[in-house]
Design a protein around this motif. Structure first.
Motif, PDB file in Angstrom:
ATOM      1  N   TRP A  83       6.984  -0.389   5.128  1.00 50.02           N
ATOM      2  CA  TRP A  83       5.873   0.523   4.850  1.00 50.02           C
ATOM      3  C   TRP A  83       4.552  -0.238   4.718  1.00 50.02           C
ATOM      4  N   GLN A  84       4.561  -1.404   4.109  1.00 56.09           N
ATOM      5  CA  GLN A  84       3.330  -2.183   3.970  1.00 56.09           C
ATOM      6  C   GLN A  84       2.759  -2.559   5.334  1.00 56.09           C
ATOM      7  N   ARG A  85       3.636  -2.835   6.297  1.00 60.09           N
ATOM      8  CA  ARG A  85       3.154  -3.136   7.653  1.00 60.09           C
ATOM      9  C   ARG A  85       2.483  -1.904   8.259  1.00 60.09           C
ATOM     10  N   ILE A  86       3.112  -0.743   8.059  1.00 63.48           N
ATOM     11  CA  ILE A  86       2.550   0.494   8.601  1.00 63.48           C
ATOM     12  C   ILE A  86       1.234   0.834   7.900  1.00 63.48           C
ATOM     13  N   TYR A  87       1.226   0.695   6.576  1.00 68.03           N
ATOM     14  CA  TYR A  87       0.054   1.039   5.770  1.00 68.03           C
ATOM     15  C   TYR A  87      -1.169   0.226   6.189  1.00 68.03           C
ATOM     16  N   ALA A  88      -0.940  -1.041   6.479  1.00 65.36           N
ATOM     17  CA  ALA A  88      -2.049  -1.928   6.836  1.00 65.36           C
ATOM     18  C   ALA A  88      -2.729  -1.507   8.131  1.00 65.36           C
ATOM     19  N   GLY A  90      -3.257   1.686   9.049  1.00 64.29           N
ATOM     20  CA  GLY A  90      -3.927   2.974   8.920  1.00 64.29           C
ATOM     21  C   GLY A  90      -5.435   2.819   8.782  1.00 64.29           C
ATOM     22  N   GLU A  91      -6.177   3.683   9.446  1.00 62.05           N
ATOM     23  CA  GLU A  91      -7.637   3.605   9.399  1.00 62.05           C
ATOM     24  C   GLU A  91      -8.220   4.366   8.220  1.00 62.05           C
ATOM     25  N   ASN A  92      -7.489   5.344   7.693  1.00 58.95           N
ATOM     26  CA  ASN A  92      -7.952   6.085   6.527  1.00 58.95           C
ATOM     27  C   ASN A  92      -6.733   6.647   5.795  1.00 58.95           C
ATOM     28  N   ALA A  93      -6.966   7.207   4.623  1.00 58.35           N
ATOM     29  CA  ALA A  93      -5.850   7.646   3.775  1.00 58.35           C
ATOM     30  C   ALA A  93      -5.080   8.807   4.384  1.00 58.35           C
ATOM     31  N   LEU A  94      -5.769   9.704   5.095  1.00 53.36           N
ATOM     32  CA  LEU A  94      -5.077  10.831   5.705  1.00 53.36           C
ATOM     33  C   LEU A  94      -4.134  10.348   6.804  1.00 53.36           C
ATOM     34  N   GLU A  95      -4.572   9.360   7.550  1.00 54.05           N
ATOM     35  CA  GLU A  95      -3.712   8.772   8.577  1.00 54.05           C
ATOM     36  C   GLU A  95      -2.509   8.100   7.937  1.00 54.05           C
ATOM     37  N   ARG A  96      -2.725   7.456   6.806  1.00 52.38           N
ATOM     38  CA  ARG A  96      -1.598   6.810   6.118  1.00 52.38           C
ATOM     39  C   ARG A  96      -0.604   7.843   5.607  1.00 52.38           C
ATOM     40  N   HIS A  98       0.000  10.740   6.987  1.00 50.78           N
ATOM     41  CA  HIS A  98       0.699  11.171   8.206  1.00 50.78           C
ATOM     42  C   HIS A  98       1.812  10.180   8.543  1.00 50.78           C
ATOM     43  N   ASP A  99       1.461   8.891   8.510  1.00 54.48           N
ATOM     44  CA  ASP A  99       2.424   7.851   8.868  1.00 54.48           C
ATOM     45  C   ASP A  99       3.534   7.717   7.824  1.00 54.48           C
TER      46      ASP A  99
END
Length: 231
Positions: A83-88, A90-96, A98-99
Motif C-alpha cells: 500500500w505504501q508503494r501505491i500511496y506514494a 497518488g497525486e491527491n487524496a481522492l486518487e489515493r 480510489h486506489d
C-alpha cells in the motif's frame, strides 16, 4: 581482509539467509491457510508444500500457534508495504482513496488466495483469543489507512462527506469484508471486478461526488466538487 571482518561478514550473510528462509516459510504458510484453513495448517502440510523439513519449521516457530500468529503479521506487513508503494504514486487524496478501494481487491497476491487467507483467519478468530487480537490489529490498521486518506481529502477540499471520518472508515472496512465473502463464494454472481465497481460507487455516494466519474477517473471531477460548496 582481517579475520575479524571475515567473521562479521559471514555472520551477516547467515542472518540475512535465516531471515529470508523465515519469510519463505511464512509465505507458504499463508497459502496453506488460504487452502486448508487454520486447523489445516500443520507442520506436516506446510513441509510438503514448501519443501522445508518439519524440523526446520519447528526451529523457527516452535509450535503451530506461533506460526499462525507470525503468518498474520507477515501478511499484514506485506499489505502495508504494498500500500505504501501505491500511496506514494497518488497525486491527491481522492486518487489515493480510489486506489485504496481498488487495492482491497487487486493486490500483488491473487484475490482468491489473499481473501481466502483472511476469511479463514476471521473464522478462526471467533474461537481463538490470540488470533482474535491479531484480527483486531489488522482491522485497526485498515481503518487507519482510510482515516488518513479521508482526512487528507477533506483537508484538500476534494470532498465533503455527510458522515464523519471514523464512521466512514468503519463502513468501508465492513463493506469490503462483506463483498469479499460474496465474491470469493460467487454469491449474487459477484466477482472481484464487480466488487471494485461496487466499492467505488458506494464510496462516491458517501463522498457526495459523481459515481460514474469516480469509477472512470481517479480524480473524479475535482473542479466540480469544489464548486458544490465544499468548505
Amino acid at each position: 581482509m582481517t579475520e575479524k571482518t571475515a567473521v562479521k561478514r559471514t555472520r551477516s550473510v547467515t542472518t540475512e539467509a535465516m531471515a529470508e528462509r523465515r519469510q519463505s516459510i511464512l509465505h507458504y504458510a499463508s497459502q496453506v491457510i488460504s487452502r486448508s484453513g487454520v486447523e489445516g495448517c500443520s507442520f506436516a502440510e506446510l513441509s510438503e508444500l514448501s519443501g522445508f523439513s518439519i524440523g526446520m519449521i519447528q526451529h523457527y516457530f516452535r509450535h503451530r500457534e506461533r506460526l499462525i500468529s507470525a503468518t498474520v503479521e507477515y501478511r499484514t506487513e506485506e499489505t502495508m508495504r504494498e500500500w505504501q508503494r501505491i500511496y506514494a504514486n497518488g497525486e491527491n487524496a481522492l486518487e489515493r482513496l480510489h486506489d485504496l478501494l481498488t487495492f482491497a481487491v487487486e493486490g500483488d497476491t491473487p484475490f482468491a488466495e489473499a481473501w481466502g487467507f483472511w476469511l479463514e483467519i476471521y473464522a478462526a478468530a471467533h474461537k481463538n483469543a490470540e488470533i482474535r487480537d491479531s484480527v483486531a490489529e489488522v482491522l485497526s490498521t485498515w481503518r487507519t489507512l482510510f482515516v488518513r486518506a479521508l482526512e487528507e481529502a477533506i483537508e484538500e477540499r476534494l470532498l465533503n462527506p455527510t458522515a464523519d471520518v471514523d464512521e466512514l472508515a468503519t463502513l468501508f472496512t465492513a463493506v469490503i469484508d462483506g463483498l469479499a465473502i460474496q465474491s470469493l463464494n460467487n454469491i449474487h454472481q459477484s466477482t472481484p471486478k464487480t466488487m471494485i465497481e461496487t466499492l467505488h460507487r458506494f464510496a462516491a455516494r458517501e463522498f457526495g461526488i459523481d459515481a460514474d466519474e469516480f469509477i472512470r477517473n481517479k480524480r473524479s471531477k475535482l473542479v466540480g466538487v469544489r464548486s458544490k460548496g465544499t468548505p
